[in-house]
Design an enzyme around this catalytic site. Structure first.
Site, mmCIF file in Angstrom:
data_model
loop_
_atom_site.group_PDB
_atom_site.id
_atom_site.type_symbol
_atom_site.label_atom_id
_atom_site.label_comp_id
_atom_site.label_asym_id
_atom_site.label_seq_id
_atom_site.Cartn_x
_atom_site.Cartn_y
_atom_site.Cartn_z
ATOM 1 N N HIS A 121 0.818 -1.213 0.000
ATOM 2 C CA HIS A 121 0.000 0.000 0.000
ATOM 3 C C HIS A 121 0.848 1.258 0.000
ATOM 4 O O HIS A 121 0.370 2.326 -0.338
ATOM 5 C CB HIS A 121 -1.028 -0.059 1.130
ATOM 6 C CG HIS A 121 -2.120 -1.033 0.808
ATOM 7 N ND1 HIS A 121 -2.094 -2.331 1.239
ATOM 8 C CD2 HIS A 121 -3.214 -0.909 0.013
ATOM 9 C CE1 HIS A 121 -3.153 -2.967 0.746
ATOM 10 N NE2 HIS A 121 -3.840 -2.133 0.004
ATOM 11 N N ARG A 136 -10.557 3.306 -1.495
ATOM 12 C CA ARG A 136 -10.012 2.586 -0.328
ATOM 13 C C ARG A 136 -10.276 3.427 0.924
ATOM 14 O O ARG A 136 -9.443 4.239 1.324
ATOM 15 C CB ARG A 136 -8.513 2.371 -0.490
ATOM 16 C CG ARG A 136 -8.117 1.333 -1.543
ATOM 17 C CD ARG A 136 -6.607 1.173 -1.561
ATOM 18 N NE ARG A 136 -6.169 -0.020 -2.254
ATOM 19 C CZ ARG A 136 -5.720 -0.047 -3.510
ATOM 20 N NH1 ARG A 136 -5.667 1.055 -4.222
ATOM 21 N NH2 ARG A 136 -5.316 -1.184 -4.046
ATOM 22 N N ARG A 173 -15.343 1.035 -0.882
ATOM 23 C CA ARG A 173 -15.054 -0.249 -0.246
ATOM 24 C C ARG A 173 -15.053 -0.040 1.262
ATOM 25 O O ARG A 173 -14.420 0.902 1.760
ATOM 26 C CB ARG A 173 -13.683 -0.761 -0.688
ATOM 27 C CG ARG A 173 -13.301 -2.034 0.049
ATOM 28 C CD ARG A 173 -12.018 -2.610 -0.417
ATOM 29 N NE ARG A 173 -10.872 -1.850 0.033
ATOM 30 C CZ ARG A 173 -9.629 -2.149 -0.287
ATOM 31 N NH1 ARG A 173 -9.393 -3.169 -1.100
ATOM 32 N NH2 ARG A 173 -8.628 -1.449 0.155
ATOM 33 N N GLU A 190 -10.956 -11.760 -3.869
ATOM 34 C CA GLU A 190 -9.507 -11.643 -3.680
ATOM 35 C C GLU A 190 -8.930 -12.794 -2.869
ATOM 36 O O GLU A 190 -7.781 -12.764 -2.460
ATOM 37 C CB GLU A 190 -9.151 -10.289 -3.057
ATOM 38 C CG GLU A 190 -9.950 -9.890 -1.848
ATOM 39 C CD GLU A 190 -9.626 -8.471 -1.362
ATOM 40 O OE1 GLU A 190 -8.643 -7.869 -1.817
ATOM 41 O OE2 GLU A 190 -10.376 -7.972 -0.507
ATOM 42 N N ASN A 209 -4.336 -8.009 -6.184
ATOM 43 C CA ASN A 209 -3.181 -7.808 -5.288
ATOM 44 C C ASN A 209 -3.185 -8.877 -4.202
ATOM 45 O O ASN A 209 -2.152 -9.459 -3.868
ATOM 46 C CB ASN A 209 -3.235 -6.425 -4.627
ATOM 47 C CG ASN A 209 -3.202 -5.316 -5.651
ATOM 48 O OD1 ASN A 209 -2.806 -5.547 -6.791
ATOM 49 N ND2 ASN A 209 -3.612 -4.132 -5.265
ATOM 50 N N ASP A 210 -4.369 -9.117 -3.660
ATOM 51 C CA ASP A 210 -4.474 -10.160 -2.643
ATOM 52 C C ASP A 210 -4.669 -11.540 -3.254
ATOM 53 O O ASP A 210 -4.148 -12.524 -2.740
ATOM 54 C CB ASP A 210 -5.627 -9.848 -1.682
ATOM 55 C CG ASP A 210 -5.203 -8.838 -0.644
ATOM 56 O OD1 ASP A 210 -4.154 -9.056 -0.017
ATOM 57 O OD2 ASP A 210 -5.888 -7.818 -0.481
ATOM 58 N N ARG A 221 2.687 -10.262 -0.254
ATOM 59 C CA ARG A 221 2.731 -9.222 -1.286
ATOM 60 C C ARG A 221 3.676 -8.077 -0.967
ATOM 61 O O ARG A 221 3.940 -7.243 -1.820
ATOM 62 C CB ARG A 221 1.307 -8.691 -1.549
ATOM 63 C CG ARG A 221 0.686 -7.964 -0.389
ATOM 64 C CD ARG A 221 -0.779 -7.654 -0.633
ATOM 65 N NE ARG A 221 -0.997 -6.307 -1.101
ATOM 66 C CZ ARG A 221 -2.194 -5.744 -1.250
ATOM 67 N NH1 ARG A 221 -3.293 -6.445 -1.019
ATOM 68 N NH2 ARG A 221 -2.308 -4.511 -1.655
ATOM 69 N N CYS A 254 -9.777 -4.577 -9.864
ATOM 70 C CA CYS A 254 -9.170 -3.332 -9.373
ATOM 71 C C CYS A 254 -7.780 -3.522 -8.784
ATOM 72 O O CYS A 254 -7.234 -2.607 -8.177
ATOM 73 C CB CYS A 254 -10.104 -2.653 -8.376
ATOM 74 S SG CYS A 254 -10.512 -3.697 -6.961
HETATM 75 C C1 PEP Z 1 -6.506 -5.986 -4.186
HETATM 76 O O1 PEP Z 1 -6.286 -6.756 -3.249
HETATM 77 O O2 PEP Z 1 -6.259 -6.262 -5.379
HETATM 78 C C2 PEP Z 1 -7.059 -4.643 -3.956
HETATM 79 C C3 PEP Z 1 -7.392 -3.878 -4.956
HETATM 80 O O3 PEP Z 1 -7.170 -4.211 -2.680
HETATM 81 P P1 PEP Z 1 -5.923 -3.788 -1.768
HETATM 82 O O4 PEP Z 1 -4.744 -3.571 -2.655
HETATM 83 O O5 PEP Z 1 -6.306 -2.520 -1.071
HETATM 84 O O6 PEP Z 1 -5.768 -4.928 -0.836
HETATM 85 MG MG MG Z 2 -7.136 -6.482 -1.318
#
Ligand code: PEP
Ligand code: MG
Length: 593
Positions: free
Chosen positions: A201, A308, A344, A444, A467-468, A478, A515
């Site tokens: 993040h 977010r 979200r 995710e 991402n997750d 990650r 996303c």
């Molecule tokens: C993800 O996990 O892809 C996502 C968009 O949320 P974050 O990156 O905030 O976990």
């Molecule tokens: Mg996520």
């Protein structure tokens, strides 16, 4: 003092992971955990007296610690504690030393940390130059003591990056999202960290603030000192220490060429994200703070695919009130209306923590713990307060709700029950809201992808959080650069889960977006379109590039690419196919990644 042993004049190039595009050249501000503590603040009014008390307390604490240390050393090696630490106590009790620091705090209205470092360094220079071996040896004692006092001054909590007084490039061991969130764009030209990854993040924030950034440099902090000139190429992950005139000239040309490509892309602002044969998708933006509203509009995104909301909470030590949240969501909804804004619900935990509050979120395995929706379902009052805030905003635009980190259908039922209660609360209070507000979930976690057909019956849309999804599918942290080579969004297992989700959503007539950062990769976005994705949501500044990547090719070709990719055996093979297509249809985009 920090970094003084690194004097060097040679140029040197390091390679890391570029996570936020742009080229910048500027002086380093070295932010190891040690230097964080010597950041400068200006004191006003009562601050000066408080600072003096703070300094005196730190002296007392340092004295106590040295005494304890002395006793421990005496136990282990009689005589040793006496020899080494007595000298430390002498420095600490030296009235001239502490007197000068106190005088300068009063006169210069600055905090104690930088003054201690400066006074200690002056003394060290004097001692180091005298013709007396005993006194020269005291230099390291002096530095040790100064460092210890500084450490005690802040008790482990450093001042914030928001207090940086001049423009710098931050070079840090690591940065947590709340530190990145507190950066002032006018003072931080760019940053580079030893650790980190593209989907942390911290990297997400850098892109949101359009601050060029590189992560995963391993030991950049050991190779620079504050004031060194460095060059950051955030597109390619190149970090040049003391760039030569040739480097500067070359990068002048690179930056100009990229600027030309980017300028060209801005002409697409009002064009749809559609293939040459008119297959259209929705291209939205991810955002974290209201500061980004203008950029979201400026780059021509069709709304916000992921807001977010937890970034409101970072760098705070208390829960954000319902009223403040409602204000923020309403402002975003109103400014972007009639385009949708998907809020979200809170996704705290993992690598996102508040400064001091919600200590219960600190766990041994935060990515697998009480993160996100789990925390909210265990704290229904917080959750309902956020849901009411989103509902209040829903009459100011086109607002949708999205639950993160869903693992099963029951969690959706539980969240929806609380949503109904939140609606009833507002009805009782005579507050208006959109009673038919759309509710979606993030896919995710592999279990959610595999159960997508069941989940699809309960929601209005899906948004795949790669991402997750990548981290949980491949068991790769990650944010850990040591396993970054295993973090592969194009892994066949990940692609199959995404495809499963898209098809399940379509069978149940709901739209499916994506996303995660994968959507902002111009090599992979066309592949996702070929797989049937309906919406992509990316950092605002990536919108033009992704739009261009989609507009260069026809849908049949992308469907073929998807069929081939889904039968490949490795991420490398899949990436090769994607790369071949982009080099053929949009080669200049390769310069930007
Ligand atoms: C993800 O996990 O892809 C996502 C968009 O949320 P974050 O990156 O905030 O976990
Ligand atoms: Mg996520």
């Amino acid at each position: 003092m920090p970094g003084s042993h690194k004097k060097n004049t040679k140029s040197k190039t390091l390679k890391g992971i570029g996570v936020s595009p742009g080229v910048v050249i500027g002086p380093v501000f070295l932010l190891t955990r040690e230097t964080l503590r010597v950041m400068e603040r200006t004191l006003v009014g009562n601050d000066i007296q408080n600072e003096i008390i703070r300094f005196e307390r730190a002296l007392i604490e340092t004295r106590r610690q040295i005494k304890v240390l002395q006793e421990e050393m005496e136990k282990r090696a009689p005589g040793s504690g006496e020899m080494i630490l007595e000298a430390h106590l002498l420095v600490l009790d030296d009235r001239a030393f502490s007197g000068e620091i106190l005088k300068r705090i009063r006169q210069e209205h600055r905090n104690a940390e930088p003054i201690i470092s400066e006074v200690a360094e002056n003394y060290a220079n004097i001692l180091g130059s005298v013709n007396d071996a005993y006194l020269r040896e005291r230099v390291s004692d002096l530095r040790d003591v100064a460092r210890r006092v500084v450490r005690n001054l802040v008790g482990g909590v450093g001042p914030s990056l928001s207090e940086l007084a001049r423009k710098h490039i931050i070079v840090a061991t690591d940065l947590v999202p709340s530190e990145t969130a507190s950066m002032r764009k006018d003072m931080v030209m760019g940053f580079a960290t030893d650790t980190g990854s593209p989907t942390s993040h911290t990297a997400v924030m850098a892109r949101a603030f359009e601050i060029p950034a590189i992560v995963g440099l391993h030991n950049a902090t050991e190779q620079v000192e504050t004031g060194d000139e460095v060059l950051i190429d955030g597109n390619k992950g190149i970090f040049i220490i003391r760039p030569t005139p040739e480097d500067l000239e070359r990068y002048g040309r690179v930056a100009k060429a990229r600027k030309d490509i980017e300028d060209e892309l801005t002409t697409l602002k009002d064009q749809p994200a559609e293939t040459t044969d008119k297959h259209r998708i929705v291209l939205s933006a991810n955002m974290e703070t209201t500061e980004e509203i203008d950029t979201v509009i400026q780059y021509g995104s069709e709304g916000v695919g992921l807001f977010r909301s937890e970034f409101l909470y970072l760098s705070r030590d208390e829960i954000v009130s319902e009223q403040e949240q409602a204000q923020v969501y309403s402002e975003v909804a109103e400014r972007l209306s009639p385009n949708p804004v998907i809020v979200r619900t809170l996704d705290l935990g993992g690598d996102k923590f508040m400064d001091g509050g919600l200590a219960e979120l600190r766990e041994p395995n935060p990515f697998l713990g009480c993160r996100s929706i789990r925390f909210m379902l265990q704290n229904p009052d917080h959750f309902k307060s956020q849901l009411r805030a989103i509902l209040r905003a829903s009459i100011h635009g086109n607002v949708k709700i999205m639950y993160p980190m869903i693992t099963n259908a029951l969690e959706i039922d539980q969240a929806n029950e609380l949503l109904e209660e939140a609606k009833e609360d507002l009805t009782r209070l005579n507050v208006k809201y959109d009673a038919d507000i759309d509710v979606g979930v993030m896919i995710e976690i592999p279990s959610a992808a595999l159960m997508a057909d069941t989940l699809a019956e309960k929601v209005d849309f899906f948004s795949v959080g790669t991402n997750d999804l990548v981290q949980y599918t491949l068991a790769v942290d990650r944010i850990n650069e040591r396993v970054a080579y295993l973090y592969q969004p194009a892994h066949p297992a990940v692609l199959r889960l995404i495809k499963e989700t898209i098809d399940a959503g379509h069978r149940k007539n709901i739209w499916v977006g994506l996303c995660g950062e994968m959507a902002a990769d111009p090599l992979l976005a066309p592949l996702l379109v070929g797989m049937g994705i309906d919406e992509l949501s990316v950092a605002p500044s990536a919108v033009p590039m992704i739009k261009d990547a989609i507009r260069r090719v026809d849908y049949i070709r992308l469907q073929n690419l998807a069929t081939i990719a889904l039968s490949c055996k490795s991420a490398d093979e899949i990436l090769r196919h994607c790369h071949n297509l982009t080099s053929e249809v949009a080669p200049e985009l390769l310069e930007l990644v």
